[in-house]
Design an enzyme around this catalytic site. Structure first.
Site, PDB file in Angstrom:
ATOM      1  CG  ASP A   1       3.132   1.373   5.121  1.00 47.23           C
ATOM      2  OD1 ASP A   1       4.226   1.256   4.547  1.00 47.23           O
ATOM      3  OD2 ASP A   1       2.175   0.603   4.927  1.00 47.23           O
TER       4      ASP A   1
ATOM      5  CD  GLU B   1       6.581   3.271   6.294  1.00 49.90           C
ATOM      6  OE1 GLU B   1       6.473   2.886   5.118  1.00 49.90           O
ATOM      7  OE2 GLU B   1       6.278   2.548   7.275  1.00 49.90           O
TER       8      GLU B   1
END
Lengths: 241, 241
Positions: free
Chosen positions: B51, B123
C-alpha cells in the site's frame, strides 16, 4: 558569504542540485502570497510527495525490523511515527524552524512555532530531497535523523526486542549485552554498552541509563544487520540479471 | 510441468528470486489458518508494505504529470486511484483472482470475488515485488499495468490536459492531434491518433472514439516525456557526483 541555504545544506551534509527545491520546501503559502510577482512556489505539493516517501520508508523499516509483527500493529506504529508530534520533534532537532519563510502576518501571529506548519515543512523537505536526489538518498537521511531516534519518539519502538527477533529468525543465535564503561560523576553518569553475538561486537551504545545505552547499542546492531541483508539482496539481484 | 506460479510470472514477464514471496502475496489468512503446520504466511504484512509503495509511486506520477495542480487536487486524485474499486479492476485485468489461495470456508462463501480481498492481494503483490526486486521494478510494473489505464479508472485523469501542461511549462510549444486512420466497420469503428509537436510524433493512440484515441496518444507521449526527463535527471546526478 555563505547563504543560509548553504549553511543548512552544510549542517545536513548534503548538496542540492536545484537549491530552489530546498527553498520551496521551507516556503509557507503566506510567503508566496506576499511575493506573487517573483513566481515563488510554496511547499504544499512537496509535502504531498514527501508524506508518501516517508510512509514508504517507515513502512519498509518496520516490516524488516519486526519480521513477526502483525499488520495491525505495524500500522499502529507507523501512524505513531508519521504524525505531527514526531515530525515536529525531528524538524526542531534539525532547527528547521529557523529556515521557514513566512508571510509577515503569519510571522506576527507566531506561525513559526505552529506544529502543523513545522510538520509540513519536514515532509516537504523529504519530498524535495526525493525529487532532487532519489529515494536512496532520502533513505540515508531517514536512517541518520529519524530511525535512531524512534525510541525517544515514544512510539513504542523497542530496539532490543526488534534485534532479538531479527537475530533469532535469521541466525538462530542469542545476544549478550555487556556494560563496558561507566563514566562521569554520579549526577551525570554515562553508560557504554556492547551488544555481542558470541565474541563479535555487533553494536555500541551510550546513554544516561543502562536501558538507554542498551537501546542505542541494539539500534546500531540492527542497522548494521539490515544493511548487510540489503547488500546481500542487491548482490544476488545483480548475479541473476 | 509448469506450476501455476511459473505461469503467472510468465504472464507478467517477471521472475521472482523468492517465489515464496509471490505465493505469500496471494495467500489469504483463511488459507494460512487451515495450514498451520506448514508455517505458511498470509499476505497481510505484504499488503501493509505494498500500500505504501503504491501510494508513493502514484504520488510521484501525479506530481510530475501535473506540475501546476494544487496539493488538495493531487490528494483527491491519489485517493481515487489507490482505492478498492480501482485496485480490484487492476487485479481482475491481470486475473489475480484465479491465483488467490483461500481457506475452504472462505471459498464456499464466495471470498474469491470479494472486492476487499482482491484489492488486498493486489497491494500485497506490489509489496512482494518491492521486497524481491526493489522500487524501480515496481515502478515499471505500475507504468505498464496501472498508469496507462487510469483514464478507464474514472478517477478524472485527463492525459490531454496533463500533456498540455507539461509541454507548455517545459518546452513552450503547442500540440497537434491528428486522426491518421479510421478503420473497421461502422458498428466497430476504431480511430488511430497521433499527437505531434511541430512535425515530430510524440505519441500514438487507438480507441473506439476520437476522444479515447486522443487520450491514449496523450498518455503515450506523456510517458515518453517523463522518461526522458527522468533520464536527464539521472545523467546530471552522475555528472555532479
Amino acid at each position: 558569504m555563505k547563504s543560509k541555504w548553504d549553511e543548512l545544506q552544510d549542517n545536513l551534509n548534503m548538496h542540492f542540485q536545484e537549491v530552489n527545491l530546498l527553498k520551496q520546501a521551507f516556503t509557507h503559502a503566506s510567503y508566496r502570497n506576499e511575493h506573487r510577482k517573483a513566481q515563488i512556489q510554496d511547499n504544499e505539493r512537496l509535502e504531498f510527495l514527501g508524506d508518501a516517501v516517508l510512509e514508504l520508508l517507515i513502512s519498509d523499516f518496520l516490516f524488516q525490523a519486526y519480521p513477526h509483527m502483525p499488520e495491525g500493529e505495524l500500522t499502529r506504529m507507523r501512524a505513531a511515527i508519521v504524525c505531527e508530534p514526531s515530525l515536529v520533534m525531528f524538524a526542531k532537532r534539525l532547527q528547521f524552524d529557523e529556515y521557514v519563510r513566512l508571510g509577515r502576518g503569519e510571522e506576527r501571529s507566531g506561525g513559526r512555532r505552529r506544529p502543523a506548519l513545522l510538520a509540513d515543512v519536514f515532509e516537504a523537505f523529504l519530498g524535495a530531497l526525493y525529487i532532487d536526489q532519489g529515494i536512496d538518498r532520502v533513505r540515508e537521511f531517514v536512517d541518520t535523523y529519524i530511525i535512531p531516534h524512534l525510541a525517544d519518539a515514544k512510539v513504542g519502538v523497542d530496539y532490543k526486542t526488534a534485534l532479538q527477533e531479527w537475530v533469532q529468525q535469521r541466525l538462530g543465535v542469542s545476544l549478550r549485552y555487556v556494560i563496558v564503561e561507566e563514566r562521569g560523576p554520579a549526577h551525570a553518569r554515562e553508560f557504554v554498552v556492547h551488544v555481542a553475538v558470541g565474541d563479535t561486537v555487533m553494536g555500541i551504545g551510550a546513554g544516561k541509563s543502562k536501558k538507554e545505552a542498551e537501546q542505542q547499542a541494539a539500534a546500531a546492531a540492527l542497522k548494521s544487520f539490515m544493511e548487510s541483508a540489503s547488500e546481500e539482496r542487491d548482490t544476488s539481484v545483480s548475479k541473476t540479471d
